[in-house]
Design a protein around this motif. Sequence first.
Motif, mmCIF file in Angstrom:
data_model
loop_
_atom_site.group_PDB
_atom_site.id
_atom_site.type_symbol
_atom_site.label_atom_id
_atom_site.label_comp_id
_atom_site.label_asym_id
_atom_site.label_seq_id
_atom_site.Cartn_x
_atom_site.Cartn_y
_atom_site.Cartn_z
ATOM 1 N N UNK A 1 15.129 2.415 -16.672
ATOM 2 C CA UNK A 1 16.121 4.185 -15.873
ATOM 3 C C UNK A 1 15.648 4.134 -14.522
ATOM 4 N N UNK A 2 13.735 4.319 -14.166
ATOM 5 C CA UNK A 2 13.486 4.740 -13.806
ATOM 6 C C UNK A 2 12.738 2.661 -12.380
ATOM 7 N N UNK A 3 13.338 1.610 -13.114
ATOM 8 C CA UNK A 3 13.988 0.961 -12.097
ATOM 9 C C UNK A 3 14.728 0.346 -10.980
ATOM 10 N N UNK A 4 15.749 1.655 -12.001
ATOM 11 C CA UNK A 4 17.306 1.415 -11.571
ATOM 12 C C UNK A 4 17.593 2.402 -10.137
ATOM 13 N N UNK A 5 16.546 3.461 -10.951
ATOM 14 C CA UNK A 5 17.106 4.863 -9.307
ATOM 15 C C UNK A 5 16.369 3.899 -8.124
ATOM 16 N N UNK A 6 14.736 3.754 -8.589
ATOM 17 C CA UNK A 6 13.538 3.099 -7.248
ATOM 18 C C UNK A 6 14.070 1.678 -6.704
ATOM 19 N N UNK B 1 0.773 -1.326 -0.365
ATOM 20 C CA UNK B 1 -0.218 -0.230 -0.457
ATOM 21 C C UNK B 1 0.980 0.960 0.129
ATOM 22 N N UNK B 2 2.407 0.955 0.290
ATOM 23 C CA UNK B 2 2.941 1.799 0.032
ATOM 24 C C UNK B 2 3.764 2.250 -0.855
ATOM 25 N N UNK B 3 3.438 3.915 -2.086
ATOM 26 C CA UNK B 3 4.156 4.050 -3.148
ATOM 27 C C UNK B 3 5.125 3.717 -2.818
ATOM 28 N N UNK B 4 6.384 3.424 -1.592
ATOM 29 C CA UNK B 4 7.777 3.008 -2.664
ATOM 30 C C UNK B 4 7.563 1.529 -2.409
ATOM 31 N N UNK B 5 6.706 0.752 -2.246
ATOM 32 C CA UNK B 5 6.281 -0.294 -2.292
ATOM 33 C C UNK B 5 5.993 -0.741 -3.637
ATOM 34 N N UNK B 6 5.155 0.252 -4.185
ATOM 35 C CA UNK B 6 4.306 0.159 -5.741
ATOM 36 C C UNK B 6 5.566 -0.020 -6.793
ATOM 37 N N UNK B 7 6.214 1.095 -6.043
ATOM 38 C CA UNK B 7 7.089 1.178 -6.743
ATOM 39 C C UNK B 7 8.392 -0.143 -7.168
ATOM 40 N N UNK B 8 8.531 -0.109 -6.062
ATOM 41 C CA UNK B 8 9.549 -1.332 -5.725
ATOM 42 C C UNK B 8 9.153 -3.083 -6.749
#
Length: 243
Positions: A198-203, A28-35
């Motif tokens: 690139x976005x995945x590498x940043x995450x 449910x966290x934004x960081x979790x969804x991006x991960x």
Amino acid sequence: MALATRTPTPPKTPQRRRPSSAPARFWHSTVGKKTVMAVSGTIMLLYLVVHMAGNLKVFFGPDEMNGYGHWLRTIGEPVLHHAWFLWIARVALLTAVVAHGTAAYQLSRRDIAARPVRYRHRPAHTSYATRTMRWGGVIIALFLVWHILDLTTGTVNPNGEAGRPYENIVASFSTWYGNVIYVVAMLAVGLHIRHGFHAAAQTLGAGGRDRDRLLKGVANGLALLLTVGFLSVPVGVMTGIVE
């Protein structure tokens, strides 16, 4: 004597219950969804690299391509039954696709909710690939359905032959609409990879000021390699190299 007027109390906004388990809180966290997007995207990228390499076997003739298709169904034997590995891979890939799409959709909804008024002017640094990620994802999702119906089940490929991938590929790319659908989808895949890598590498913490240029170069290189590799197959059929 004037009666005192009481100011009405605004209704309270209902508070969302916080998930109790750690995996639920993570999701449910934004960081979790991006991960989740980054990890599932990496899985799909690895699959695309392997899939492209397998597709290029079509240039070595029907025996090579059909033999490769048969080998995929025998991986893991005798521990696994015939085609079990292929179905396990399909389920894993489908899980990654669903997780990736769900996380992307929910993050998009959060972004819209946090910024209900659209920008009058787009930020100058926003690239074309970034602005088309959402539409690109929709195009790719629709293409996956078509691709399965075309080269897996043969539903929309009446000239194909069951269990013979070489003949199915030639039959599919001998039609103008099959080529148009495939070319548009592969261009969307290339743009998606260009931004998504690139976005995945940043995450995942692989980014940084010193490595940013390198990561962008790798993203561009992967996107170009996969786009050219996948498009070489329909081009081969259209030019008569594959027949």
